[in-house]
Design a protein around this motif. Structure first.
Motif, PDB file in Angstrom:
ATOM      1  N   CYS A   1       0.831  -1.198   0.000  1.00 40.65           N
ATOM      2  CA  CYS A   1       0.000   0.000   0.000  1.00 40.65           C
ATOM      3  C   CYS A   1       0.867   1.250   0.000  1.00 40.65           C
ATOM      4  N   LEU A   2       1.896   1.270   0.798  1.00 43.10           N
ATOM      5  CA  LEU A   2       2.796   2.408   0.865  1.00 43.10           C
ATOM      6  C   LEU A   2       3.489   2.641  -0.476  1.00 43.10           C
ATOM      7  N   GLY A   3       3.928   1.571  -1.132  1.00 47.54           N
ATOM      8  CA  GLY A   3       4.552   1.697  -2.448  1.00 47.54           C
ATOM      9  C   GLY A   3       3.595   2.262  -3.478  1.00 47.54           C
ATOM     10  N   ASN A   4       2.340   1.808  -3.464  1.00 48.89           N
ATOM     11  CA  ASN A   4       1.342   2.331  -4.392  1.00 48.89           C
ATOM     12  C   ASN A   4       1.036   3.799  -4.107  1.00 48.89           C
ATOM     13  N   LEU A   5       0.968   4.171  -2.839  1.00 51.43           N
ATOM     14  CA  LEU A   5       0.700   5.575  -2.495  1.00 51.43           C
ATOM     15  C   LEU A   5       1.828   6.488  -2.959  1.00 51.43           C
ATOM     16  N   ILE A   6       3.058   6.066  -2.751  1.00 50.60           N
ATOM     17  CA  ILE A   6       4.205   6.884  -3.178  1.00 50.60           C
ATOM     18  C   ILE A   6       4.216   7.027  -4.696  1.00 50.60           C
ATOM     19  N   SER A   7       3.981   5.927  -5.406  1.00 52.03           N
ATOM     20  CA  SER A   7       3.941   5.997  -6.869  1.00 52.03           C
ATOM     21  C   SER A   7       2.798   6.880  -7.347  1.00 52.03           C
ATOM     22  N   GLY A   8       1.650   6.801  -6.697  1.00 54.77           N
ATOM     23  CA  GLY A   8       0.512   7.634  -7.064  1.00 54.77           C
ATOM     24  C   GLY A   8       0.793   9.108  -6.858  1.00 54.77           C
ATOM     25  N   ILE A   9       1.441   9.441  -5.758  1.00 50.04           N
ATOM     26  CA  ILE A   9       1.775  10.842  -5.493  1.00 50.04           C
ATOM     27  C   ILE A   9       2.765  11.355  -6.528  1.00 50.04           C
ATOM     28  N   LEU A  10       3.784  10.555  -6.836  1.00 50.05           N
ATOM     29  CA  LEU A  10       4.777  10.981  -7.826  1.00 50.05           C
ATOM     30  C   LEU A  10       4.158  11.182  -9.205  1.00 50.05           C
ATOM     31  N   LEU A  11       3.229  10.316  -9.588  1.00 48.70           N
ATOM     32  CA  LEU A  11       2.608  10.458 -10.897  1.00 48.70           C
ATOM     33  C   LEU A  11       1.613  11.603 -10.948  1.00 48.70           C
ATOM     34  N   CYS A  12       0.977  11.923  -9.839  1.00 43.31           N
ATOM     35  CA  CYS A  12       0.004  13.020  -9.829  1.00 43.31           C
ATOM     36  C   CYS A  12       0.667  14.392  -9.868  1.00 43.31           C
ATOM     37  N   ILE A  13       1.972  14.452  -9.746  1.00 41.71           N
ATOM     38  CA  ILE A  13       2.671  15.734  -9.857  1.00 41.71           C
ATOM     39  C   ILE A  13       2.530  16.297 -11.267  1.00 41.71           C
ATOM     40  N   THR A  14       2.555  15.415 -12.275  1.00 41.89           N
ATOM     41  CA  THR A  14       2.413  15.861 -13.656  1.00 41.89           C
ATOM     42  C   THR A  14       0.961  15.714 -14.093  1.00 41.89           C
ATOM     43  N   ILE A  15       0.552  16.519 -15.037  1.00 38.26           N
ATOM     44  CA  ILE A  15      -0.821  16.459 -15.533  1.00 38.26           C
ATOM     45  C   ILE A  15      -1.057  15.159 -16.299  1.00 38.26           C
ATOM     46  N   VAL A  16      -0.081  14.728 -17.070  1.00 39.80           N
ATOM     47  CA  VAL A  16      -0.223  13.516 -17.870  1.00 39.80           C
ATOM     48  C   VAL A  16      -0.321  12.275 -16.976  1.00 39.80           C
ATOM     49  N   GLY A  17       0.326  12.301 -15.826  1.00 40.50           N
ATOM     50  CA  GLY A  17       0.352  11.138 -14.955  1.00 40.50           C
ATOM     51  C   GLY A  17      -0.824  11.011 -14.015  1.00 40.50           C
ATOM     52  N   ILE A  18      -1.739  11.985 -14.005  1.00 46.23           N
ATOM     53  CA  ILE A  18      -2.858  11.955 -13.053  1.00 46.23           C
ATOM     54  C   ILE A  18      -3.731  10.711 -13.200  1.00 46.23           C
ATOM     55  N   PRO A  19      -4.122  10.278 -14.409  1.00 45.53           N
ATOM     56  CA  PRO A  19      -4.944   9.055 -14.489  1.00 45.53           C
ATOM     57  C   PRO A  19      -4.224   7.817 -13.936  1.00 45.53           C
ATOM     58  N   PHE A  20      -2.927   7.763 -14.141  1.00 45.62           N
ATOM     59  CA  PHE A  20      -2.165   6.621 -13.637  1.00 45.62           C
ATOM     60  C   PHE A  20      -1.970   6.721 -12.123  1.00 45.62           C
ATOM     61  N   GLY A  21      -1.803   7.936 -11.630  1.00 47.16           N
ATOM     62  CA  GLY A  21      -1.702   8.136 -10.187  1.00 47.16           C
ATOM     63  C   GLY A  21      -2.988   7.756  -9.475  1.00 47.16           C
ATOM     64  N   LEU A  22      -4.127   8.107 -10.062  1.00 49.16           N
ATOM     65  CA  LEU A  22      -5.413   7.723  -9.469  1.00 49.16           C
ATOM     66  C   LEU A  22      -5.587   6.211  -9.455  1.00 49.16           C
ATOM     67  N   GLN A  23      -5.091   5.552 -10.495  1.00 49.68           N
ATOM     68  CA  GLN A  23      -5.151   4.088 -10.527  1.00 49.68           C
ATOM     69  C   GLN A  23      -4.278   3.490  -9.422  1.00 49.68           C
ATOM     70  N   PHE A  24      -3.116   4.097  -9.173  1.00 53.85           N
ATOM     71  CA  PHE A  24      -2.269   3.639  -8.069  1.00 53.85           C
ATOM     72  C   PHE A  24      -2.973   3.825  -6.727  1.00 53.85           C
ATOM     73  N   PHE A  25      -3.747   4.904  -6.565  1.00 54.10           N
ATOM     74  CA  PHE A  25      -4.481   5.110  -5.317  1.00 54.10           C
ATOM     75  C   PHE A  25      -5.560   4.041  -5.127  1.00 54.10           C
ATOM     76  N   LYS A  26      -6.236   3.659  -6.202  1.00 54.43           N
ATOM     77  CA  LYS A  26      -7.228   2.582  -6.120  1.00 54.43           C
ATOM     78  C   LYS A  26      -6.567   1.270  -5.733  1.00 54.43           C
ATOM     79  N   LEU A  27      -5.395   0.998  -6.310  1.00 52.57           N
ATOM     80  CA  LEU A  27      -4.691  -0.237  -5.989  1.00 52.57           C
ATOM     81  C   LEU A  27      -4.109  -0.197  -4.583  1.00 52.57           C
ATOM     82  N   ALA A  28      -3.806   0.986  -4.076  1.00 55.41           N
ATOM     83  CA  ALA A  28      -3.329   1.098  -2.693  1.00 55.41           C
ATOM     84  C   ALA A  28      -4.428   0.672  -1.731  1.00 55.41           C
ATOM     85  N   LYS A  29      -5.659   1.119  -2.006  1.00 56.43           N
ATOM     86  CA  LYS A  29      -6.789   0.712  -1.165  1.00 56.43           C
ATOM     87  C   LYS A  29      -7.000  -0.796  -1.238  1.00 56.43           C
TER      88      LYS A  29
END
Length: 120
Positions: A81-109
């Protein structure tokens, strides 16, 4: 579209996180008692490898699923979960990475409570 999304997903960290599920599932399968938990880890590894175009459905909210989820959080789920959250935060920094970051947040849950779920 899901094929392209999954290809970009693998590049953005899906392969590394799927390997984490496989490693933890392998450790669970070393014991006879842990084989059902390891099998669920392998299912979740396939979801982590290619999440686009798949659906997760809750099918079983029994006491056994609750017990397995509590054990899972202690012995492996928190790190995934921690790994998915960190990856999601890093991807949400960029506009292009937001959909992938949100997917990482779903997988963290899902990383915290994978038992009682089926992947379609």
């Amino acid at each position: 579209m899901s094929c392209l999304g999954n290809l970009i997903w693998i590049i953005c960290g899906g392969l590394i996180h799927a390997a984490g599920w496989l490693i933890i599932g392998g450790f669970w399968c070393l014991t006879i008692v842990g084989i059902p938990i390891g099998k669920q880890c392998f299912k979740m590894a396939s979801l982590q490898f290619a999440p686009f175009g798949k659906e997760v459905v809750t099918v079983n909210d029994s006491g056994i699923s609750l017990l397995l989820n509590i054990l899972w959080i202690i012995f492996g789920g928190f790190l995934l979960c921690l790994g998915n959250l960190i990856s999601g935060i890093l991807l949400c920094i960029t506009i292009v990475g937001i959909p992938f970051g949100l997917q990482f947040f779903k997988l963290a849950k899902l990383s915290l409570c994978p038992f009682g779920k089926n992947i379609y």
